[in-house]
Design an enzyme around this catalytic site. Sequence first.
Site, PDB file in Angstrom:
ATOM      1  NE  ARG A  30      -2.829   0.490   3.385  1.00  0.00           N
ATOM      2  CZ  ARG A  30      -2.046   0.718   4.469  1.00  0.00           C
ATOM      3  NH1 ARG A  30      -1.313   1.809   4.540  1.00  0.00           N
ATOM      4  NH2 ARG A  30      -2.019  -0.139   5.464  1.00  0.00           N
TER       5      ARG A  30
ATOM      6  CE1 TYR B 210     -16.708  10.892 -15.818  1.00  0.00           C
ATOM      7  CE2 TYR B 210     -16.054  11.074 -13.534  1.00  0.00           C
ATOM      8  CZ  TYR B 210     -16.486  10.310 -14.593  1.00  0.00           C
ATOM      9  OH  TYR B 210     -16.693   8.971 -14.418  1.00  0.00           O
TER      10      TYR B 210
ATOM     11  CG  ASP C 186     -10.007  15.843 -14.957  1.00  0.00           C
ATOM     12  OD1 ASP C 186      -9.291  15.224 -15.769  1.00  0.00           O
ATOM     13  OD2 ASP C 186     -11.030  15.346 -14.437  1.00  0.00           O
TER      14      ASP C 186
ATOM     15  CE  LYS D 178     -12.742   7.544 -18.156  1.00  0.00           C
ATOM     16  NZ  LYS D 178     -13.061   8.813 -17.506  1.00  0.00           N
TER      17      LYS D 178
HETATM   18  C1  LIG Z   1     -13.539   9.245 -16.243  1.00  0.00           C
HETATM   19  C2  LIG Z   1     -13.172  10.586 -15.748  1.00  0.00           C
HETATM   20  C3  LIG Z   1     -12.869  10.802 -14.399  1.00  0.00           C
HETATM   21  C4  LIG Z   1     -13.022   9.719 -13.337  1.00  0.00           C
HETATM   22  O1  LIG Z   1     -12.134   8.688 -13.501  1.00  0.00           O
HETATM   23  P1  LIG Z   1     -12.423   7.141 -13.106  1.00  0.00           P
HETATM   24  O2  LIG Z   1     -11.178   6.446 -13.532  1.00  0.00           O
HETATM   25  O3  LIG Z   1     -13.646   6.716 -13.854  1.00  0.00           O
HETATM   26  O4  LIG Z   1     -12.646   7.107 -11.640  1.00  0.00           O
HETATM   27  C5  LIG Z   1     -12.474  12.068 -14.023  1.00  0.00           C
HETATM   28  N1  LIG Z   1     -12.378  13.071 -14.906  1.00  0.00           N
HETATM   29  C6  LIG Z   1     -12.678  12.896 -16.219  1.00  0.00           C
HETATM   30  C7  LIG Z   1     -12.553  14.048 -17.155  1.00  0.00           C
HETATM   31  C8  LIG Z   1     -13.060  11.651 -16.686  1.00  0.00           C
HETATM   32  O5  LIG Z   1     -13.376  11.496 -17.976  1.00  0.00           O
END
Ligand SMILES: *Cc1c(COP(=O)(O)O)cnc(C)c1O
Length: 386
Positions: free
Chosen positions: A56, A109, A181, A206
């Site tokens: 961890r 998001y 982000d 992603k």
């Molecule tokens: C998918 C997404 C998230 C969240 O991520 P997870 O891996 O699904 O927890 C945050 N910000 C954006 C822009 C995203 O597309």
Amino acid sequence: MSDQREERHQHFETRAIHAGQEPDEATGAVVPPIYQVSTYKQDGVGGLRGGYEYSRSANPTRTALEENLAALDGGRRGLAFASGLAAEDCLLRTLLVPGDHVVIPNDAYGGTFRLISKVVERWGVEWSVADTSDPQAVRAALRPRTKAIWVETPSNPLLGITDIAALAAVARDAGVKLVVDNTFASPYLQQPLALGADVVVYSTTKYMGGHSDVVGGALVVGDDTFGEELAYHQNAMGAVSGPFDAWLVMRGIKTLAVRMDRHSANAERIAELLSSHNKVTQVYYPGLAEHPGHDVATKQMRSYGGMVSFRVAGGEQEAVEVCNRAKLFTLGESLGGVESLIEHPGRMTHASTAGSLLEVPADLVRLSVGIESVDDLLADLTQALG
Ligand SMILES: *Cc1c(COP(=O)(O)O)cnc(C)c1O
């Protein structure tokens, strides 16, 4: 591990493949092994080999990814989490205590909005919504207890563009942290730390992973002290990336540059097709000259990325039908994989924003344009639009 001074002079594509990825000392394995292990033998009490005591706190596969993540964003510290939202949760709980305030975008998001408005709010944290494409609006939203400005650019699902350097100046003046982000752009297309951001957030699920086969998240910071604070909370909270997931994200990152080039090229062609289609009333793509954020995007991005949204004449029902008729574009949530996806944000990814300031248009369709033949993608969209 790898020599950070040398890396700083290397180009992105080289760092993506080599940073944090020195061949394994014991065997010469060219790719960092998956250290599927929870604990480590100590050579006498406290005699750690390489600093590892419990996975961890740290695991060599995750370390390889974290060093790679830091190098890709030109940061000092990268941290890998079990998901993007786990990374966001760690960041928010490191930055904020009850009574503090965070400014969030009016186009975020859905999961970020849900985490802040439904979970973090219960612990006494305040938030307000601002149009982050307007630095004056963000300045006006600041309060005495504001600790962070949260930005997503390009945003999800409306592909809004925020001028990162302009907001970094607003944040610096106010003494608050600027969070970006960068999931839609990836570090290949956009480098928020170089533009003045304090921390970069990723859903590595992603584009970083890129193959729709792993869920993960990351934070990257340019400051050692802040990096230590986040690492402390990462360990204390425990939502770390497992070794196999870290390995999958690392494998994806090696081809990030070539994938992003193709995602952008394909998406530009698709945005052109949609712009001239009589059943499409509006196209959201920062590569289009008429997009309000086009000039800022051109200034801060290498190319415009693979996400395209559009509104369909005929309203919600027709938008849903377009999603249902698509064949090569797979109907599904998520984005950033090699395969093209289509979805209806109002009923799928952004259902949690219904009735809020972040509600999305009902006739909106979102595309994650993959790296298939663009001719096949154009043909599928043409038939889906009818
Ligand atoms: C998918 C997404 C998230 C969240 O991520 P997870 O891996 O699904 O927890 C945050 N910000 C954006 C822009 C995203 O597309």
